[in-house]
Write a protein that holds these residues in place. Sequence first.
Motif, PDB file in Angstrom:
ATOM      1  N   PHE A 170      -4.750  53.669  66.343  1.00 12.69           N
ATOM      2  CA  PHE A 170      -3.661  53.966  65.410  1.00 12.69           C
ATOM      3  C   PHE A 170      -2.446  54.525  66.146  1.00 12.69           C
ATOM      4  N   ILE A 173      -0.680  51.526  67.374  1.00 13.65           N
ATOM      5  CA  ILE A 173      -0.022  50.828  66.272  1.00 13.65           C
ATOM      6  C   ILE A 173       1.269  51.537  65.874  1.00 13.65           C
ATOM      7  N   THR A 197      -0.194  44.842  66.735  1.00 17.93           N
ATOM      8  CA  THR A 197      -0.765  45.434  65.520  1.00 17.93           C
ATOM      9  C   THR A 197      -1.906  44.582  64.990  1.00 17.93           C
ATOM     10  N   ILE A 201      -5.758  45.960  64.614  1.00 16.82           N
ATOM     11  CA  ILE A 201      -6.317  46.076  63.268  1.00 16.82           C
ATOM     12  C   ILE A 201      -7.564  45.213  63.122  1.00 16.82           C
ATOM     13  N   THR A 259      -2.350  59.266  63.865  1.00 12.82           N
ATOM     14  CA  THR A 259      -3.103  58.556  62.834  1.00 12.82           C
ATOM     15  C   THR A 259      -2.765  59.075  61.443  1.00 12.82           C
ATOM     16  N   PRO A 263       1.114  56.506  58.262  1.00 12.06           N
ATOM     17  CA  PRO A 263       1.343  55.918  56.940  1.00 12.06           C
ATOM     18  C   PRO A 263       2.466  56.607  56.166  1.00 12.06           C
ATOM     19  N   LEU A 284      -1.210  42.606  58.889  1.00  9.96           N
ATOM     20  CA  LEU A 284      -2.264  43.266  58.119  1.00  9.96           C
ATOM     21  C   LEU A 284      -2.898  42.332  57.098  1.00  9.96           C
ATOM     22  N   PRO A 290       2.377  47.865  53.568  1.00  8.99           N
ATOM     23  CA  PRO A 290       1.720  48.167  54.852  1.00  8.99           C
ATOM     24  C   PRO A 290       1.339  49.633  55.027  1.00  8.99           C
ATOM     25  N   ARG A 293      -1.749  50.278  53.078  1.00  9.96           N
ATOM     26  CA  ARG A 293      -2.889  49.584  53.690  1.00  9.96           C
ATOM     27  C   ARG A 293      -3.372  50.303  54.940  1.00  9.96           C
ATOM     28  N   LEU A 294      -2.460  50.800  55.780  1.00 12.39           N
ATOM     29  CA  LEU A 294      -2.860  51.550  56.968  1.00 12.39           C
ATOM     30  C   LEU A 294      -3.612  52.823  56.579  1.00 12.39           C
ATOM     31  N   TRP A 295      -3.154  53.476  55.520  1.00 17.03           N
ATOM     32  CA  TRP A 295      -3.824  54.688  55.037  1.00 17.03           C
ATOM     33  C   TRP A 295      -5.236  54.360  54.573  1.00 17.03           C
TER      34      TRP A 295
END
Length: 359
Positions: A170, A173, A197, A201, A259, A263, A284, A290, A293-295
Amino acid sequence: MTRPFLYEALPMRVRFGAGSLKSLPDEVRSLGLKRVLVLSTPFQKDLAREVSDQLGELSAGVHAEAEMHVPIESAHRAREVAKAAGADGYVAVGGGSTTGLGKAIALEFGAPIIAVPTTYAGSEMTPIWGLTEDGQKKTGRDPKVLPTSVIYDPELTLTLPVGMSVTSGFNAIAHAVEALYAPDASPIISLMAEEGTRALINALPPIVKDPADAEARSDALYGAWLCGATLGATTMSLHHKLCHALGGTLNLPHAETHTVVLPHALAFNQPAAPAAVAALSRALGGATDPAQRLWEIAGDLDAPRSLAELGMKEEDIDRIAEETTSRSYGNPRPITYDDVRGILHAAWAGKPPTANPAV
């Protein structure tokens, strides 16, 4: 129509592949170096000694005292050791802390660094240095701290603990995310950011399932390389400023902090960065939001999602907000103290990210 841009390739050599650590002595000789000091954290002392043994007469010894956020005292000690050993170069074995220590020495003496990453930090691809003094982390850019060579050997990441693998991923990213909406972004860097990314992922869930998955480890390290390269070529924004303040002032763990914050910083900037949102959506798997979604992925992979669980106290929020807004820097969306305070409070409490956080 493609907008005007400037792209400058960084002068370095990358060697990637399983077993590529074996090429290290040849890499040292190719740079004309005679005595290189091997650097690591205390945790990776054994690996550093193995590398030193592999180098034989090319090694000037091992200095296994790298620390998170590179305290100025640690940098002074390492410089003294390097000078006493007559080192004409450095081999940084490990993650961002070790690479950062190598950069701190090179900032003083200007000798070449060969980086051997064992995490997905990305520092090895940048001319950015950082030093922490009196509770504040200061950063800068200088070409002489850019590693001359980087050896990416996925086999060295097989023993990276799962939790650290996820947060380190993360962290990488985050570099790509900010590169996508950086004021000095370019089409080449955006392609690298999106691909990096996507690679990370897709690689992290298999690594969590099977840490010894060599293919996933290779893909993750490939993604980390691309994400690190975007960090070295662009100007970072709100996310990195927040993390530098949290790390330098509160000594929060580096990758875990990235990390948690990512988000929230991304959610705030998404309304002003449609091209970045489109690229991240593709990376993603079509996610329309996004940041959300990362969270969610962080939660699925059992990564930390609140600054409170990293040790931050609620009363620290105002202090960090003040520090983050005390200097101007590029960001796609204007930033106010109240905005940053709201972002920090949401990240501290572990709330879902939102474009308009409020306390």
